[in-house]
Design a protein around this motif. Sequence first.
Motif, PDB file in Angstrom:
ATOM      1  N   GLY A  57      -0.369  11.454   2.531  1.00  0.00           N
ATOM      2  CA  GLY A  57      -1.798  11.341   2.293  1.00  0.00           C
ATOM      3  C   GLY A  57      -2.445  12.694   2.458  1.00  0.00           C
ATOM      4  N   LYS A  58      -3.739  12.735   2.286  1.00  0.00           N
ATOM      5  CA  LYS A  58      -4.490  13.983   2.386  1.00  0.00           C
ATOM      6  C   LYS A  58      -5.383  13.913   3.612  1.00  0.00           C
ATOM      7  CE  LYS A  58      -7.346  16.754  -0.686  1.00  0.00           C
ATOM      8  NZ  LYS A  58      -8.047  16.718  -1.973  1.00  0.00           N
ATOM      9  N   HIS A  59      -5.329  14.947   4.458  1.00  0.00           N
ATOM     10  CA  HIS A  59      -6.166  14.981   5.647  1.00  0.00           C
ATOM     11  C   HIS A  59      -7.627  15.046   5.207  1.00  0.00           C
ATOM     12  CE1 HIS A  59      -7.960  16.328   9.422  1.00  0.00           C
ATOM     13  NE2 HIS A  59      -6.879  15.813   9.998  1.00  0.00           N
ATOM     14  N   PRO A  60      -8.517  14.248   5.820  1.00  0.00           N
ATOM     15  CA  PRO A  60      -9.897  14.200   5.338  1.00  0.00           C
ATOM     16  C   PRO A  60     -10.682  15.509   5.489  1.00  0.00           C
ATOM     17  CG  PRO A  60      -9.614  12.791   7.272  1.00  0.00           C
ATOM     18  CD  PRO A  60      -8.269  13.313   6.894  1.00  0.00           C
ATOM     19  N   THR A  61     -10.376  16.323   6.494  1.00  0.00           N
ATOM     20  CA  THR A  61     -11.156  17.551   6.697  1.00  0.00           C
ATOM     21  C   THR A  61     -10.424  18.794   6.208  1.00  0.00           C
ATOM     22  OG1 THR A  61     -10.310  17.703   8.961  1.00  0.00           O
ATOM     23  CG2 THR A  61     -12.445  16.635   8.643  1.00  0.00           C
ATOM     24  N   THR A  62      -9.141  18.922   6.502  1.00  0.00           N
ATOM     25  CA  THR A  62      -8.409  20.140   6.118  1.00  0.00           C
ATOM     26  C   THR A  62      -7.807  20.045   4.728  1.00  0.00           C
ATOM     27  OG1 THR A  62      -6.330  19.368   7.074  1.00  0.00           O
ATOM     28  CG2 THR A  62      -7.826  20.582   8.535  1.00  0.00           C
ATOM     29  N   GLY A  63      -7.575  18.849   4.239  1.00  0.00           N
ATOM     30  CA  GLY A  63      -6.963  18.686   2.927  1.00  0.00           C
ATOM     31  C   GLY A  63      -5.456  18.875   2.945  1.00  0.00           C
ATOM     32  N   ALA A  64      -4.890  19.092   4.128  1.00  0.00           N
ATOM     33  CA  ALA A  64      -3.435  19.270   4.242  1.00  0.00           C
ATOM     34  C   ALA A  64      -2.734  17.920   4.100  1.00  0.00           C
ATOM     35  CB  ALA A  64      -3.091  19.901   5.596  1.00  0.00           C
ATOM     36  N   ALA A  65      -1.463  17.967   3.767  1.00  0.00           N
ATOM     37  CA  ALA A  65      -0.673  16.741   3.629  1.00  0.00           C
ATOM     38  C   ALA A  65      -0.389  16.143   5.001  1.00  0.00           C
ATOM     39  CB  ALA A  65       0.631  17.037   2.911  1.00  0.00           C
ATOM     40  N   ILE A  66      -0.579  14.834   5.106  1.00  0.00           N
ATOM     41  CA  ILE A  66      -0.268  14.102   6.341  1.00  0.00           C
ATOM     42  C   ILE A  66       0.521  12.856   5.967  1.00  0.00           C
ATOM     43  CG2 ILE A  66      -2.301  14.910   7.623  1.00  0.00           C
ATOM     44  CD1 ILE A  66      -3.603  12.150   7.005  1.00  0.00           C
ATOM     45  N   ALA A  67       1.135  12.280   6.974  1.00  0.00           N
ATOM     46  CA  ALA A  67       1.870  11.028   6.750  1.00  0.00           C
ATOM     47  C   ALA A  67       0.876   9.916   6.437  1.00  0.00           C
ATOM     48  CB  ALA A  67       2.691  10.674   7.978  1.00  0.00           C
ATOM     49  N   ASN A  68       1.247   9.055   5.507  1.00  0.00           N
ATOM     50  CA  ASN A  68       0.414   7.922   5.130  1.00  0.00           C
ATOM     51  C   ASN A  68       0.240   7.013   6.347  1.00  0.00           C
ATOM     52  OD1 ASN A  68      -0.695   5.570   4.051  1.00  0.00           O
ATOM     53  ND2 ASN A  68       0.583   5.623   2.217  1.00  0.00           N
ATOM     54  N   PRO A  69      -0.996   6.684   6.746  1.00  0.00           N
ATOM     55  CA  PRO A  69      -1.199   5.830   7.930  1.00  0.00           C
ATOM     56  C   PRO A  69      -0.660   4.411   7.750  1.00  0.00           C
ATOM     57  CG  PRO A  69      -3.292   6.329   6.854  1.00  0.00           C
ATOM     58  CD  PRO A  69      -2.251   7.145   6.174  1.00  0.00           C
ATOM     59  N   PHE A  70      -0.459   3.992   6.489  1.00  0.00           N
ATOM     60  CA  PHE A  70       0.081   2.657   6.261  1.00  0.00           C
ATOM     61  C   PHE A  70       1.516   2.538   6.764  1.00  0.00           C
ATOM     62  CE2 PHE A  70      -3.262   2.584   2.935  1.00  0.00           C
ATOM     63  CZ  PHE A  70      -3.964   1.494   3.414  1.00  0.00           C
ATOM     64  N   VAL A  71       2.232   3.665   6.823  1.00  0.00           N
ATOM     65  CA  VAL A  71       3.617   3.634   7.308  1.00  0.00           C
ATOM     66  C   VAL A  71       3.641   3.197   8.769  1.00  0.00           C
ATOM     67  CG1 VAL A  71       5.672   5.022   7.760  1.00  0.00           C
ATOM     68  CG2 VAL A  71       4.374   5.379   5.649  1.00  0.00           C
ATOM     69  N   GLN A  72       2.784   3.820   9.579  1.00  0.00           N
ATOM     70  CA  GLN A  72       2.743   3.473  11.007  1.00  0.00           C
ATOM     71  C   GLN A  72       2.234   2.049  11.213  1.00  0.00           C
ATOM     72  OE1 GLN A  72       4.140   5.476  13.173  1.00  0.00           O
ATOM     73  NE2 GLN A  72       3.823   4.001  14.796  1.00  0.00           N
ATOM     74  N   MET A  73       1.234   1.658  10.432  1.00  0.00           N
ATOM     75  CA  MET A  73       0.727   0.282  10.549  1.00  0.00           C
ATOM     76  C   MET A  73       1.798  -0.725  10.151  1.00  0.00           C
ATOM     77  SD  MET A  73      -3.249   0.251   9.353  1.00  0.00           S
ATOM     78  CE  MET A  73      -3.060   1.098   7.805  1.00  0.00           C
ATOM     79  N   SER A  74       2.577  -0.403   9.136  1.00  0.00           N
ATOM     80  CA  SER A  74       3.649  -1.288   8.686  1.00  0.00           C
ATOM     81  C   SER A  74       4.662  -1.519   9.794  1.00  0.00           C
ATOM     82  CB  SER A  74       4.330  -0.694   7.456  1.00  0.00           C
ATOM     83  OG  SER A  74       5.468  -1.428   7.118  1.00  0.00           O
ATOM     84  N   VAL A  75       5.017  -0.436  10.468  1.00  0.00           N
ATOM     85  CA  VAL A  75       5.977  -0.543  11.575  1.00  0.00           C
ATOM     86  C   VAL A  75       5.411  -1.439  12.677  1.00  0.00           C
ATOM     87  CG1 VAL A  75       7.112   0.766  13.416  1.00  0.00           C
ATOM     88  CG2 VAL A  75       7.100   1.658  11.084  1.00  0.00           C
ATOM     89  N   GLY A  76       4.121  -1.267  12.978  1.00  0.00           N
ATOM     90  CA  GLY A  76       3.492  -2.085  14.023  1.00  0.00           C
ATOM     91  C   GLY A  76       3.456  -3.557  13.673  1.00  0.00           C
ATOM     92  N   PHE A  77       3.067  -3.873  12.429  1.00  0.00           N
ATOM     93  CA  PHE A  77       3.006  -5.277  12.015  1.00  0.00           C
ATOM     94  C   PHE A  77       4.394  -5.905  11.934  1.00  0.00           C
ATOM     95  CE2 PHE A  77      -1.280  -4.251  10.156  1.00  0.00           C
ATOM     96  CZ  PHE A  77      -1.984  -5.090  10.993  1.00  0.00           C
TER      97      PHE A  77
ATOM     98  N   ALA B 204       0.830  -1.207   0.000  1.00  0.00           N
ATOM     99  CA  ALA B 204       0.000   0.000   0.000  1.00  0.00           C
ATOM    100  C   ALA B 204       0.867   1.261   0.000  1.00  0.00           C
ATOM    101  CB  ALA B 204      -0.937  -0.008   1.210  1.00  0.00           C
ATOM    102  N   ILE B 205       1.985   1.227   0.710  1.00  0.00           N
ATOM    103  CA  ILE B 205       2.895   2.375   0.717  1.00  0.00           C
ATOM    104  C   ILE B 205       3.473   2.571  -0.677  1.00  0.00           C
ATOM    105  CG2 ILE B 205       5.102   3.238   1.601  1.00  0.00           C
ATOM    106  CD1 ILE B 205       4.398   1.792   4.262  1.00  0.00           C
ATOM    107  N   SER B 206       3.826   1.471  -1.337  1.00  0.00           N
ATOM    108  CA  SER B 206       4.354   1.570  -2.703  1.00  0.00           C
ATOM    109  C   SER B 206       3.304   2.127  -3.656  1.00  0.00           C
ATOM    110  CB  SER B 206       4.805   0.200  -3.205  1.00  0.00           C
ATOM    111  OG  SER B 206       5.851  -0.280  -2.419  1.00  0.00           O
ATOM    112  N   LYS B 207       2.048   1.768  -3.430  1.00  0.00           N
ATOM    113  CA  LYS B 207       0.966   2.204  -4.323  1.00  0.00           C
ATOM    114  C   LYS B 207       0.561   3.653  -4.071  1.00  0.00           C
ATOM    115  CE  LYS B 207      -3.628   0.760  -5.807  1.00  0.00           C
ATOM    116  NZ  LYS B 207      -4.690  -0.248  -5.601  1.00  0.00           N
ATOM    117  N   PHE B 208       0.433   4.049  -2.796  1.00  0.00           N
ATOM    118  CA  PHE B 208      -0.102   5.371  -2.467  1.00  0.00           C
ATOM    119  C   PHE B 208       0.952   6.405  -2.081  1.00  0.00           C
ATOM    120  CE2 PHE B 208      -3.583   2.370  -1.243  1.00  0.00           C
ATOM    121  CZ  PHE B 208      -4.422   2.691  -2.287  1.00  0.00           C
ATOM    122  N   GLY B 209       2.179   5.984  -1.821  1.00  0.00           N
ATOM    123  CA  GLY B 209       3.227   6.922  -1.432  1.00  0.00           C
ATOM    124  C   GLY B 209       3.279   7.139   0.068  1.00  0.00           C
ATOM    125  N   PHE B 210       4.164   8.040   0.473  1.00  0.00           N
ATOM    126  CA  PHE B 210       4.366   8.292   1.905  1.00  0.00           C
ATOM    127  C   PHE B 210       3.445   9.369   2.458  1.00  0.00           C
ATOM    128  CE2 PHE B 210       8.462   6.378   0.778  1.00  0.00           C
ATOM    129  CZ  PHE B 210       8.521   5.406   1.759  1.00  0.00           C
TER     130      PHE B 210
END
Length: 194
Positions: A132-152, A124-130
């Motif tokens: 993401g877009k914040h759902p309400t403000t539209g600002a750039a945020i870190a891809n949540p898959f990065v943190q999930m990847s570290v956890g797994f 997913a990180i390879s597909k979507f990049g590092f």
Amino acid sequence: MSKDGTYRGGRRVRAGDKPDSLADKIASGRSARVFEPIDLEDEPSFELDSSDFLEPRDLEGEKIPKPSEYLSSEQKDGKPLGADKIFEETWLWLKKRKCEQFVNPRLVKSYSQAFARYVQCEEAISKFGFLGKHPTTGAAIANPFVQMSVGFQKQANIIWYEIFDIVKQNCTTSFTDTPQDNAMELLLTARRKK
């Protein structure tokens, strides 16, 4: 112990020298405890004649326990999870070292699922990049898959260390390769398949 009943200071958990593997103990001539699996052939046998059986059956020995269905369940994108392949590779690795009877299959299933989820997050990180877009403000945020990847990955490594420690303490021959080498190869080839 302090007045409030809690422990303070002292030796850290898992601190100090790590124990030597069983193969190293045997090679150096030190005493070592080897757990032998129960041999069912030593049990008393009972005599049977042909009248005890209705018809002959073709029996096959089971080389590997069947992975649970959730290890190969279809994901939201339509692909199977793929943890069943990791389970089989790990089980065959344990069987090659004659340690499969010492490791609970649930532990191998947990490791397989955690590593398959790690691979899924990396794809997913390879597909979507590092980013993401914040759902309400539209600002750039870190891809949540990065943190999930570290956890797994952390979860998979912790479980793998448990499995590897069991093998290390019970394997009578030295070994070098691990199924994690194959799993990392799976991770790298997943990117090429796109």
